[in-house]
Write an enzyme that holds these catalytic residues in place. Structure first.
Site, PDB file in Angstrom:
ATOM      1  N   GLU A  86      -6.890  -2.888  -8.054  1.00  0.00           N
ATOM      2  CA  GLU A  86      -7.192  -3.659  -6.845  1.00  0.00           C
ATOM      3  C   GLU A  86      -7.472  -5.127  -7.175  1.00  0.00           C
ATOM      4  O   GLU A  86      -8.411  -5.738  -6.669  1.00  0.00           O
ATOM      5  CB  GLU A  86      -8.368  -3.026  -6.088  1.00  0.00           C
ATOM      6  CG  GLU A  86      -8.143  -1.596  -5.651  1.00  0.00           C
ATOM      7  CD  GLU A  86      -7.041  -1.414  -4.602  1.00  0.00           C
ATOM      8  OE1 GLU A  86      -6.502  -2.415  -4.090  1.00  0.00           O
ATOM      9  OE2 GLU A  86      -6.716  -0.250  -4.299  1.00  0.00           O
ATOM     10  N   TYR A 135      -3.293   1.121   7.805  1.00  0.00           N
ATOM     11  CA  TYR A 135      -2.101   0.505   7.225  1.00  0.00           C
ATOM     12  C   TYR A 135      -0.975   1.519   7.060  1.00  0.00           C
ATOM     13  O   TYR A 135      -1.224   2.719   6.914  1.00  0.00           O
ATOM     14  CB  TYR A 135      -2.407  -0.061   5.828  1.00  0.00           C
ATOM     15  CG  TYR A 135      -3.417  -1.165   5.815  1.00  0.00           C
ATOM     16  CD1 TYR A 135      -3.035  -2.496   6.025  1.00  0.00           C
ATOM     17  CD2 TYR A 135      -4.768  -0.903   5.586  1.00  0.00           C
ATOM     18  CE1 TYR A 135      -3.969  -3.522   6.011  1.00  0.00           C
ATOM     19  CE2 TYR A 135      -5.707  -1.922   5.574  1.00  0.00           C
ATOM     20  CZ  TYR A 135      -5.297  -3.225   5.781  1.00  0.00           C
ATOM     21  OH  TYR A 135      -6.223  -4.243   5.763  1.00  0.00           O
ATOM     22  N   CYS A 180      11.415  -3.847   9.691  1.00  0.00           N
ATOM     23  CA  CYS A 180      10.441  -3.185  10.569  1.00  0.00           C
ATOM     24  C   CYS A 180       9.102  -3.922  10.587  1.00  0.00           C
ATOM     25  O   CYS A 180       8.423  -3.949  11.619  1.00  0.00           O
ATOM     26  CB  CYS A 180      10.259  -1.732  10.134  1.00  0.00           C
ATOM     27  SG  CYS A 180      11.761  -0.747  10.368  1.00  0.00           S
ATOM     28  N   GLN A 214      -6.173  -7.814  -6.271  1.00  0.00           N
ATOM     29  CA  GLN A 214      -6.127  -8.785  -5.176  1.00  0.00           C
ATOM     30  C   GLN A 214      -7.514  -9.090  -4.628  1.00  0.00           C
ATOM     31  O   GLN A 214      -7.731 -10.129  -4.026  1.00  0.00           O
ATOM     32  CB  GLN A 214      -5.196  -8.313  -4.050  1.00  0.00           C
ATOM     33  CG  GLN A 214      -5.744  -7.189  -3.183  1.00  0.00           C
ATOM     34  CD  GLN A 214      -5.552  -5.809  -3.781  1.00  0.00           C
ATOM     35  OE1 GLN A 214      -4.957  -5.649  -4.841  1.00  0.00           O
ATOM     36  NE2 GLN A 214      -6.033  -4.788  -3.091  1.00  0.00           N
ATOM     37  N   VAL A 257      -9.192  -9.501   4.214  1.00  0.00           N
ATOM     38  CA  VAL A 257      -9.635  -8.292   3.514  1.00  0.00           C
ATOM     39  C   VAL A 257     -10.233  -7.336   4.531  1.00  0.00           C
ATOM     40  O   VAL A 257     -11.245  -7.624   5.164  1.00  0.00           O
ATOM     41  CB  VAL A 257     -10.669  -8.622   2.417  1.00  0.00           C
ATOM     42  CG1 VAL A 257     -11.187  -7.349   1.775  1.00  0.00           C
ATOM     43  CG2 VAL A 257     -10.056  -9.543   1.373  1.00  0.00           C
ATOM     44  N   LEU A 258      -9.564  -6.195   4.696  1.00  0.00           N
ATOM     45  CA  LEU A 258     -10.035  -5.140   5.576  1.00  0.00           C
ATOM     46  C   LEU A 258      -9.720  -3.822   4.878  1.00  0.00           C
ATOM     47  O   LEU A 258      -8.559  -3.393   4.834  1.00  0.00           O
ATOM     48  CB  LEU A 258      -9.336  -5.207   6.934  1.00  0.00           C
ATOM     49  CG  LEU A 258      -9.719  -4.129   7.935  1.00  0.00           C
ATOM     50  CD1 LEU A 258     -11.152  -4.341   8.426  1.00  0.00           C
ATOM     51  CD2 LEU A 258      -8.759  -4.136   9.104  1.00  0.00           C
ATOM     52  N   LEU A 259     -10.736  -3.225   4.251  1.00  0.00           N
ATOM     53  CA  LEU A 259     -10.515  -1.977   3.527  1.00  0.00           C
ATOM     54  C   LEU A 259     -10.106  -0.889   4.499  1.00  0.00           C
ATOM     55  O   LEU A 259     -10.688  -0.747   5.573  1.00  0.00           O
ATOM     56  CB  LEU A 259     -11.776  -1.549   2.772  1.00  0.00           C
ATOM     57  CG  LEU A 259     -12.189  -2.418   1.596  1.00  0.00           C
ATOM     58  CD1 LEU A 259     -13.471  -1.893   0.977  1.00  0.00           C
ATOM     59  CD2 LEU A 259     -11.096  -2.487   0.558  1.00  0.00           C
ATOM     60  N   MET A 269       0.847  -1.188   0.000  1.00  0.00           N
ATOM     61  CA  MET A 269       0.000   0.000   0.000  1.00  0.00           C
ATOM     62  C   MET A 269       0.888   1.247   0.000  1.00  0.00           C
ATOM     63  O   MET A 269       1.999   1.226   0.531  1.00  0.00           O
ATOM     64  CB  MET A 269      -0.912  -0.004   1.229  1.00  0.00           C
ATOM     65  CG  MET A 269      -1.970  -1.090   1.143  1.00  0.00           C
ATOM     66  SD  MET A 269      -3.178  -1.026   2.464  1.00  0.00           S
ATOM     67  CE  MET A 269      -4.086   0.458   2.041  1.00  0.00           C
ATOM     68  N   CYS A 314       9.405  -1.807   5.668  1.00  0.00           N
ATOM     69  CA  CYS A 314      10.449  -2.653   5.087  1.00  0.00           C
ATOM     70  C   CYS A 314      10.367  -4.021   5.764  1.00  0.00           C
ATOM     71  O   CYS A 314       9.645  -4.204   6.752  1.00  0.00           O
ATOM     72  CB  CYS A 314      11.830  -2.025   5.286  1.00  0.00           C
ATOM     73  SG  CYS A 314      12.392  -2.012   7.012  1.00  0.00           S
TER      74      CYS A 314
END
Length: 191
Positions: free
Chosen positions: A95, A179, A186, A97, A171-173, A24, A183
């Site tokens: 989108e 979000y 992290c 996915q 799936v959580l819009l 994202m 890297c």
């Protein structure tokens, strides 16, 4: 037209699949929009699709985080893309996915008909696992562009989408409240 020009013309008319993937906030939709606008400038017939479940910015437009947009057709299943995009030269899918597992077959069928198919989507879910139909699309694509974001924890190139809120649903819009890009190091530190 020269022989070289004819050969280039034939290559251009061949169908293909291009995948733009990454975490994202990496610019996947922005890159998709750039490619679709260039196709429109070339006066090619372009159709754009997105999953009907993605209503974050607009119910019908594909919209980047920078609020650039292009009108699209929301569809519930990937088979709808095959029905609606069969008489065009370029198909854009955002989108990806969120689509069903038939999406790679739909893209392959379009490409086999000579359509240039450009797909953008997350390659990994919030847990770092391959997401939806993207891995299979990457396997059959002629061109793959993997884009990174900037890690919000350390500033390094980020390849993962770290979920800030507790939820085990795949799936959580959400956006920046839910979000952030991370890297590898992290991402794994806060698991």
């Amino acid at each position: 037209m020269t022989n070289e020009g004819i050969e280039r013309s034939r290559l251009f008319q061949q169908g293909s699949i291009e995948v733009i993937c990454g975490p994202m906030f990496s610019g996947k939709t922005e890159e998709l929009l750039r490619r679709l606008r260039r196709a429109q400038i070339a006066k090619l017939k372009v159709e754009i699709f997105k999953p009907s479940t993605d209503t974050r910015y607009d119910p019908t437009a594909v919209v980047s985080h920078d609020l650039n947009s292009i009108q699209s057709t929301p569809v519930e299943t990937s088979s709808s893309i095959l029905l609606l995009g069969g008489h065009t030269q370029v198909v854009g899918i955002d989108e990806a996915q969120f689509f069903d597992d038939e999406l790679p077959n739909v893209c392959e069928a379009l490409a086999n008909k000579g359509v240039r198919v450009i797909v953008a989507g997350l390659d990994m879910d919030f847990s770092g696992k391959p997401f939806g139909p993207i891995p299979k699309l990457m396997a059959i694509a002629e061109f793959i562009t993997k884009i990174t974001a900037v890690c919000m924890a350390c500033g390094a190139p980020a390849s993962r989408s770290y979920r800030l809120i507790k939820s085990s649903e795949t799936v959580l819009l959400g956006e920046k409240e839910s979000y952030e890009p991370r890297c590898r190091i992290c991402f794994n530190l806060d698991k």
